[in-house]
Design a protein around this motif. Structure first.
Motif: not given
Length: 192
Positions: A38-55
Motif C-alpha cells: 500500500f502506498g504505490i500507485t498503478p503508475k509505479l509511483e512510490i507515494l506512501g501514506q500516513n500510517v496511524t495506529d488506526n490504519t
C-alpha cells in the motif's frame, strides 16, 4: 516494484483499497504467495501514506476475515511521515484448506485476482481433509441404525476373531458398541 504487478506482486495506492488488497492477499495464499504493498500507485509511483495506529488496526481487522486464520507481520518502516506498507505471505502448502476472505475464495491468474470457481474450491477442500470427504465417511440420510442386521454384524466379528484379526473379547460386545469402536457411526447416524 519496477517490474510492475504480477502473479506475486500487488500494488495499491492507499489502504482505501484495503478490501481489494485483502482479496489479493487471499489469492496469494491460494496461489504462489506474494507481496502486497500500500502506498504505490498503478503508475509505479512510490507515494506512501500516513500510517496511524488506526490504519494498522484496520488492516489487522480485515486480516481476521481470512480463514483459516493467519498471522502475518505488517511491514511498516518506523519513521515519521508517509510510509509504504508491505505484507508478505508464502503460498499454502499442498493439502492446506483453501483460504477465503469474507467468505469467498480467491486465486491469481497472472496479475489478476479472481474469485475461485466452486469446483476448484471443493477439490481443494477434499485434498485438505480427504477422510472427511471420503465416501466411507459420509452419513446417508436414508440409512438408519434400525436398518442394520445385528446377526450379520456378529457374523463378521466372529469371522474376524476366527482369522485372528480381532480379539476374542469382541464377540461379547453388542453390535452398536463395535460399530462405534470402528468409527462406523457418527452420533445416531451410520457411515457408508
Amino acid at each position: 516494484i519496477a517490474r510492475d504487478e504480477s502473479r506475486v506482486l500487488e500494488l495499491k495506492k492507499t489502504t482505501g483499497e484495503l478490501i481489494k488488497g485483502m482479496q489479493t492477499l487471499c489469492a496469494f495464499l491460494n496461489s504462489d504467495g506474494g507481496w502486497l504493498f500500500f502506498g504505490i500507485t498503478p503508475k509505479l509511483e512510490i507515494l506512501g501514506q500516513n500510517v496511524t495506529d488506526n490504519t494498522q488496526q484496520e488492516i489487522a481487522h480485515e486480516m481476521t476475515k481470512i480463514e483459516p486464520a493467519i498471522s502475518l507481520p505488517i511491514d511498516i518502516p518506523e519513521r515519521e511521515g508517509f510510509c509504504v506498507i508491505g505484507v508478505h505471505c508464502d503460498a499454502a502448502r499442498i493439502g492446506d484448506a483453501p483460504y477465503t476472505y469474507d467468505g469467498r475464495a480467491y486465486y491469481k491468474v497472472e496479475s489478476t485476482t479472481v474469485q475461485m470457481p466452486r469446483s476448484m474450491f471443493e477439490e481443494r477442500l477434499r485434498r485438505s481433509n480427504p477422510s472427511r470427504f471420503a465416501w466411507e465417511s459420509q452419513t446417508p440420510d436414508n440409512l438408519h441404525l434400525d436398518d442394520l442386521d445385528e446377526s450379520r454384524i456378529k457374523g463378521v466379528v466372529a469371522y474376524g476373531v476366527e482369522k485372528g484379526r480381532m480379539p476374542a473379547s469382541a464377540i461379547t460386545e453388542n453390535a452398536m458398541s463395535l460399530l462405534d469402536k470402528f468409527g462406523m457411526i457418527e452420533g445416531d447416524r451410520i457411515k457408508n
